[in-house]
Design a protein around this motif. Structure first.
Motif, PDB file in Angstrom:
ATOM      1  N   ILE A 218       0.845  -1.197   0.000  1.00  0.00           N
ATOM      2  CA  ILE A 218       0.000   0.000   0.000  1.00  0.00           C
ATOM      3  C   ILE A 218       0.881   1.248   0.000  1.00  0.00           C
ATOM      4  O   ILE A 218       0.576   2.235  -0.679  1.00  0.00           O
ATOM      5  CB  ILE A 218      -0.960  -0.003   1.193  1.00  0.00           C
ATOM      6  CG1 ILE A 218      -1.872  -1.236   1.143  1.00  0.00           C
ATOM      7  CG2 ILE A 218      -1.805   1.270   1.197  1.00  0.00           C
ATOM      8  CD1 ILE A 218      -2.821  -1.355   2.318  1.00  0.00           C
ATOM      9  N   ALA A 219       1.977   1.205   0.749  1.00  0.00           N
ATOM     10  CA  ALA A 219       2.907   2.336   0.763  1.00  0.00           C
ATOM     11  C   ALA A 219       3.434   2.602  -0.644  1.00  0.00           C
ATOM     12  O   ALA A 219       3.477   3.757  -1.102  1.00  0.00           O
ATOM     13  CB  ALA A 219       4.057   2.060   1.725  1.00  0.00           C
ATOM     14  N   THR A 220       3.817   1.558  -1.338  1.00  0.00           N
ATOM     15  CA  THR A 220       4.326   1.702  -2.706  1.00  0.00           C
ATOM     16  C   THR A 220       3.267   2.288  -3.625  1.00  0.00           C
ATOM     17  O   THR A 220       3.562   3.172  -4.451  1.00  0.00           O
ATOM     18  CB  THR A 220       4.786   0.339  -3.244  1.00  0.00           C
ATOM     19  OG1 THR A 220       5.867  -0.150  -2.427  1.00  0.00           O
ATOM     20  CG2 THR A 220       5.268   0.450  -4.684  1.00  0.00           C
ATOM     21  N   ALA A 221       2.022   1.835  -3.481  1.00  0.00           N
ATOM     22  CA  ALA A 221       0.937   2.337  -4.320  1.00  0.00           C
ATOM     23  C   ALA A 221       0.697   3.825  -4.074  1.00  0.00           C
ATOM     24  O   ALA A 221       0.499   4.598  -5.019  1.00  0.00           O
ATOM     25  CB  ALA A 221      -0.341   1.539  -4.059  1.00  0.00           C
ATOM     26  N   LEU A 222       0.732   4.249  -2.820  1.00  0.00           N
ATOM     27  CA  LEU A 222       0.530   5.662  -2.496  1.00  0.00           C
ATOM     28  C   LEU A 222       1.669   6.528  -3.043  1.00  0.00           C
ATOM     29  O   LEU A 222       1.445   7.623  -3.563  1.00  0.00           O
ATOM     30  CB  LEU A 222       0.415   5.844  -0.984  1.00  0.00           C
ATOM     31  CG  LEU A 222      -0.878   5.345  -0.341  1.00  0.00           C
ATOM     32  CD1 LEU A 222      -0.740   5.335   1.173  1.00  0.00           C
ATOM     33  CD2 LEU A 222      -2.068   6.196  -0.767  1.00  0.00           C
ATOM     34  N   ILE A 223       2.898   6.027  -2.938  1.00  0.00           N
ATOM     35  CA  ILE A 223       4.055   6.764  -3.445  1.00  0.00           C
ATOM     36  C   ILE A 223       3.989   6.877  -4.971  1.00  0.00           C
ATOM     37  O   ILE A 223       4.226   7.947  -5.542  1.00  0.00           O
ATOM     38  CB  ILE A 223       5.355   6.089  -2.988  1.00  0.00           C
ATOM     39  CG1 ILE A 223       5.530   6.266  -1.467  1.00  0.00           C
ATOM     40  CG2 ILE A 223       6.562   6.647  -3.742  1.00  0.00           C
ATOM     41  CD1 ILE A 223       6.628   5.431  -0.866  1.00  0.00           C
ATOM     42  N   ASN A 224       3.651   5.776  -5.639  1.00  0.00           N
ATOM     43  CA  ASN A 224       3.534   5.809  -7.100  1.00  0.00           C
ATOM     44  C   ASN A 224       2.415   6.745  -7.550  1.00  0.00           C
ATOM     45  O   ASN A 224       2.559   7.457  -8.553  1.00  0.00           O
ATOM     46  CB  ASN A 224       3.282   4.405  -7.640  1.00  0.00           C
ATOM     47  CG  ASN A 224       4.504   3.505  -7.537  1.00  0.00           C
ATOM     48  OD1 ASN A 224       5.628   3.998  -7.430  1.00  0.00           O
ATOM     49  ND2 ASN A 224       4.290   2.213  -7.564  1.00  0.00           N
ATOM     50  N   ARG A 225       1.323   6.741  -6.803  1.00  0.00           N
ATOM     51  CA  ARG A 225       0.209   7.634  -7.123  1.00  0.00           C
ATOM     52  C   ARG A 225       0.664   9.090  -7.067  1.00  0.00           C
ATOM     53  O   ARG A 225       0.321   9.891  -7.934  1.00  0.00           O
ATOM     54  CB  ARG A 225      -0.933   7.384  -6.143  1.00  0.00           C
ATOM     55  CG  ARG A 225      -2.114   8.308  -6.316  1.00  0.00           C
ATOM     56  CD  ARG A 225      -3.216   8.046  -5.284  1.00  0.00           C
ATOM     57  NE  ARG A 225      -4.239   9.062  -5.399  1.00  0.00           N
ATOM     58  CZ  ARG A 225      -5.217   9.058  -6.294  1.00  0.00           C
ATOM     59  NH1 ARG A 225      -5.312   8.059  -7.154  1.00  0.00           N
ATOM     60  NH2 ARG A 225      -6.100  10.037  -6.340  1.00  0.00           N
ATOM     61  N   ASN A 226       1.454   9.425  -6.055  1.00  0.00           N
ATOM     62  CA  ASN A 226       1.953  10.784  -5.927  1.00  0.00           C
ATOM     63  C   ASN A 226       2.884  11.143  -7.087  1.00  0.00           C
ATOM     64  O   ASN A 226       2.818  12.249  -7.625  1.00  0.00           O
ATOM     65  CB  ASN A 226       2.672  10.959  -4.601  1.00  0.00           C
ATOM     66  CG  ASN A 226       3.130  12.385  -4.374  1.00  0.00           C
ATOM     67  OD1 ASN A 226       2.328  13.312  -4.366  1.00  0.00           O
ATOM     68  ND2 ASN A 226       4.437  12.576  -4.214  1.00  0.00           N
ATOM     69  N   LYS A 227       3.740  10.220  -7.466  1.00  0.00           N
ATOM     70  CA  LYS A 227       4.669  10.475  -8.568  1.00  0.00           C
ATOM     71  C   LYS A 227       3.919  10.690  -9.888  1.00  0.00           C
ATOM     72  O   LYS A 227       4.429  11.355 -10.793  1.00  0.00           O
ATOM     73  CB  LYS A 227       5.662   9.318  -8.695  1.00  0.00           C
ATOM     74  CG  LYS A 227       6.618   9.199  -7.512  1.00  0.00           C
ATOM     75  CD  LYS A 227       7.629   8.101  -7.716  1.00  0.00           C
ATOM     76  CE  LYS A 227       8.531   7.912  -6.500  1.00  0.00           C
ATOM     77  NZ  LYS A 227       9.227   9.129  -6.084  1.00  0.00           N
TER      78      LYS A 227
END
Length: 205
Positions: free
Chosen positions: A41-50
């Protein structure tokens, strides 16, 4: 409406549903979760921001600092720290919490939901590895407009009373001292994790 019951050791779709909403929602998503440790989930949130898509993330103060008498520990999970470090004034990921910058007592936000303009996911499950893979939990996903509006209203009410959370060189700033209940004297850089007002020392874990 979709209802998912989670059981220890039994494969479920809860994690996939959470990540799908994060990955596939173009407009803003609002997230309010009490506890957060899940790496995917952390990775998904970070990718969403990018990708430049807006996320408002409301954290539980008690997940960041847990006072025990006159002592306290900084207990931020590594995955949560990655997400916090991703947030910046110039990004689409905004993070707030309660009771960090102001004089006052610790506040506990125990919600577990994510809402967009089209869907809301809520239930008992925290966004932690333990909850998603080892607990008896429930997760509900619905596109009911009335429910969506109520969850957005609840989120915005808390968001408007919460305070921005930011980091400086990887350290969370403006932590409230559990002894004198003030944040202005807490220093994590010049003197180490200490309250310069009353001398209270923080334990980092």
């Amino acid at each position: 409406m979709e209802i998912i019951f989670l059981r220890p050791g039994v494969e479920n779709e809860a994690l996939n549903e959470i990540i799908s909403v994060i990955n596939n929602t173009e407009r803003i998503i609002r997230v309010a979760v009490a506890y957060f440790t899940h790496p995917q989930i952390a990775t998904a949130l970070i990718n969403r921001n990018k990708q430049g898509r807006r996320t408002h993330f409301l954290l539980n103060t008690s997940d960041i600092i847990r006072p025990v008498g006159a002592s306290s520990e900084i207990v931020v999970s590594k995955e949560l720290m990655k997400v916090i470090n991703e947030a910046d004034y110039n990004t689409e990921l905004k993070i707030k919490s309660l009771g960090l910058r102001s004089r006052g007592r610790y506040q506990n936000m125990h919600h577990k939901f994510m809402v967009s303009d089209d869907v809301v996911i809520f239930g008992s499950v925290n966004w932690t590895t333990a909850a998603l893979h080892g607990n008896y939990e429930c997760l509900i996903k619905t596109s009911d407009i009335e429910l969506i509006e109520k969850f957005i209203e609840e989120f915005d009410e808390i968001w408007n009373h919460a305070q921005e959370l930011y980091t400086d060189k990887g350290q969370i700033r403006r932590i409230m001292c559990p002894v004198c209940e003030d944040s202005e004297g807490v220093d994590f850089e010049s003197y180490g994790p200490i309250c310069t007002y009353c001398g209270h020392k923080f334990n980092l874990v």
